[in-house]
Write an enzyme that holds these catalytic residues in place. Sequence first.
Site, PDB file in Angstrom:
ATOM      1  N   ASP A   1      33.846 -37.496  51.501  1.00 44.30           N
ATOM      2  CA  ASP A   1      34.459 -38.382  52.536  1.00 44.30           C
ATOM      3  C   ASP A   1      35.843 -38.109  52.722  1.00 44.30           C
ATOM      4  O   ASP A   1      36.565 -38.967  52.982  1.00 44.30           O
ATOM      5  CB  ASP A   1      33.921 -39.737  52.269  1.00 44.30           C
ATOM      6  CG  ASP A   1      32.376 -39.990  52.198  1.00 44.30           C
ATOM      7  OD1 ASP A   1      31.888 -38.889  52.194  1.00 44.30           O
ATOM      8  OD2 ASP A   1      32.094 -40.926  51.549  1.00 44.30           O
TER       9      ASP A   1
ATOM     10  N   LYS B   1      26.529 -39.352  56.605  1.00 46.94           N
ATOM     11  CA  LYS B   1      25.924 -40.555  55.893  1.00 46.94           C
ATOM     12  C   LYS B   1      26.188 -41.600  56.317  1.00 46.94           C
ATOM     13  O   LYS B   1      27.572 -41.889  56.762  1.00 46.94           O
ATOM     14  CB  LYS B   1      26.062 -40.146  54.472  1.00 46.94           C
ATOM     15  CG  LYS B   1      27.226 -40.594  53.796  1.00 46.94           C
ATOM     16  CD  LYS B   1      27.156 -40.167  52.473  1.00 46.94           C
ATOM     17  CE  LYS B   1      28.634 -39.910  51.683  1.00 46.94           C
ATOM     18  NZ  LYS B   1      29.342 -41.446  51.552  1.00 46.94           N
TER      19      LYS B   1
ATOM     20  N   CYS C   1      32.625 -44.882  47.278  1.00 46.73           N
ATOM     21  CA  CYS C   1      31.496 -43.849  47.630  1.00 46.73           C
ATOM     22  C   CYS C   1      31.845 -42.934  46.329  1.00 46.73           C
ATOM     23  O   CYS C   1      30.841 -42.297  45.775  1.00 46.73           O
ATOM     24  CB  CYS C   1      32.073 -42.950  48.580  1.00 46.73           C
ATOM     25  SG  CYS C   1      31.712 -43.933  50.302  1.00 46.73           S
TER      26      CYS C   1
END
Length: 202
Positions: A23, A84, A114
Site C-alpha cells: 500500500d 483491497k 496493514c
Amino acid sequence: MSLPALRNVGRIHQKSTAFFLCDIQEKFRPHIFQFPSVVATAQKMIAAHKVLDIPLIVTEQNPRALGATAPELDISGARINLPKTKFSMLVPEVEKELQGIKSVVLFGIESHVCVLQTALDLLEKNYDVHVLVDGVSSMNHYEIEPALNRIKTAGGYVSTSESILFQIMGDSSHEKFKLISQLVKSTKEATASNKLFVRSHI
C-alpha cells in the site's frame, strides 16, 4: 533421550521467498513519516526482485480513495497488483500466488495497520515474515516501534533491506552477487539518509 527441538532462526532462501509491497500509494505521500525513505527502500527491493527473480506481490488499499502506487515505483513486473479493502494483504487472491513460498519480506505502510495485520496473518499460516525496519512507516511515527515489537513477539523478524539481500544470496559466489553489490552501492546515499533507522531518537 529425546532430541532438542530445532530452533527456527528465520533462514531465507531465494527460491522460496516473496517480496510484499504493502500500500505505498500516492495519496499517502504528504502524511506518512519519512515517505521518501519508504519509497527508496521499496525501489531497492523492486530492483532486487528483478535481479534475483523473486516474486513481487503488490496491494493498494482502497485505491479509489487513496490512489495508485507511488509513480516512481516500477511495479510492472509484479506477480499480482491487487486493490483491497481488507487491511491485511493476505486476501485469497494473494494466497493463491504463494505456492512454494516459505518466507515473505514485507515493506510498506502503515506499520501498525496493514503491515502488522499482514504479518500476523502470514505468521498464523506458518510463513516466516521479515519486516524491513527501513521500509515501513506510519502517519504517526510513534506507531512504528510498537508495531514492530508486536510482530517480533508473534514470531516475526525485523531486519534491513541490505541485510535481507545478502541473506538471500548467502555466498559471495552467488551468480548475482556483483549485481546486488552494485545495487547496494548505488543506493548507499539513500540508505545513509533513511531516518526510519533512528526513529526512536526523534
